[in-house]
Design a protein around this motif. Sequence first.
Motif, mmCIF file in Angstrom:
data_model
loop_
_atom_site.group_PDB
_atom_site.id
_atom_site.type_symbol
_atom_site.label_atom_id
_atom_site.label_comp_id
_atom_site.label_asym_id
_atom_site.label_seq_id
_atom_site.Cartn_x
_atom_site.Cartn_y
_atom_site.Cartn_z
ATOM 1 N N CYS A 82 35.649 41.148 38.835
ATOM 2 C CA CYS A 82 34.867 42.359 38.606
ATOM 3 C C CYS A 82 35.502 43.306 37.588
ATOM 4 C CB CYS A 82 34.610 43.090 39.927
ATOM 5 S SG CYS A 82 36.110 43.784 40.649
ATOM 6 N N CYS A 131 41.468 45.704 42.433
ATOM 7 C CA CYS A 131 40.701 44.733 43.225
ATOM 8 C C CYS A 131 41.510 43.446 43.343
ATOM 9 C CB CYS A 131 39.346 44.448 42.578
ATOM 10 S SG CYS A 131 38.353 43.297 43.579
ATOM 11 N N CYS A 142 40.640 40.570 43.211
ATOM 12 C CA CYS A 142 40.204 39.462 42.359
ATOM 13 C C CYS A 142 41.020 39.375 41.075
ATOM 14 C CB CYS A 142 38.714 39.559 42.037
ATOM 15 S SG CYS A 142 38.286 40.804 40.801
ATOM 16 N N HIS A 169 35.597 36.782 43.015
ATOM 17 C CA HIS A 169 34.420 36.970 43.870
ATOM 18 C C HIS A 169 33.488 35.765 43.732
ATOM 19 C CE1 HIS A 169 35.531 41.156 44.532
ATOM 20 N NE2 HIS A 169 35.747 41.263 43.219
HETATM 21 ZN ZN LIG Z 1 36.997 42.248 42.073
#
Ligand SMILES: [Zn+2]
Length: 116
Positions: free
Chosen positions: A45, A50, A52, A58
């Motif tokens: 993202c 985050c 990720c 994700h």
């Molecule tokens: Zn993310």
Amino acid sequence: MVYKAKNIENLRVRQLRARRARLARELPDIEATLRGSLQSQTRRCGKRGCGCAGGEPHGPYIYLSVQTRRRRRLLYIPAELAEGVRRMVEVSGRIEVGLAEISAINIELLSRGELH
Ligand SMILES: [Zn+2]
């Protein structure tokens, strides 16, 4: 789509017509035609902090790849629609194979002067 007719040149006219009728009868519901291919992709993202960024991305998310007049597009498919869309893509393939086979039979009948 390239369609290789299965030895229809060896069939009699009567057999060709019977096969054509069967193919037409067995065509799936054409309202369910949906040309495209499903693919799944994961995404990062880009948000700071985050998980990720350095770890698991994700997804996977499901997309339908479709060819429009000019370009290929990816449409996001919500998970609850994925099974229905997958079925429609599969039905679409069967419709196209059926139409290609009917067309090949008609070409064969035409070449024998039996298309009427
Ligand atoms: Zn993310």
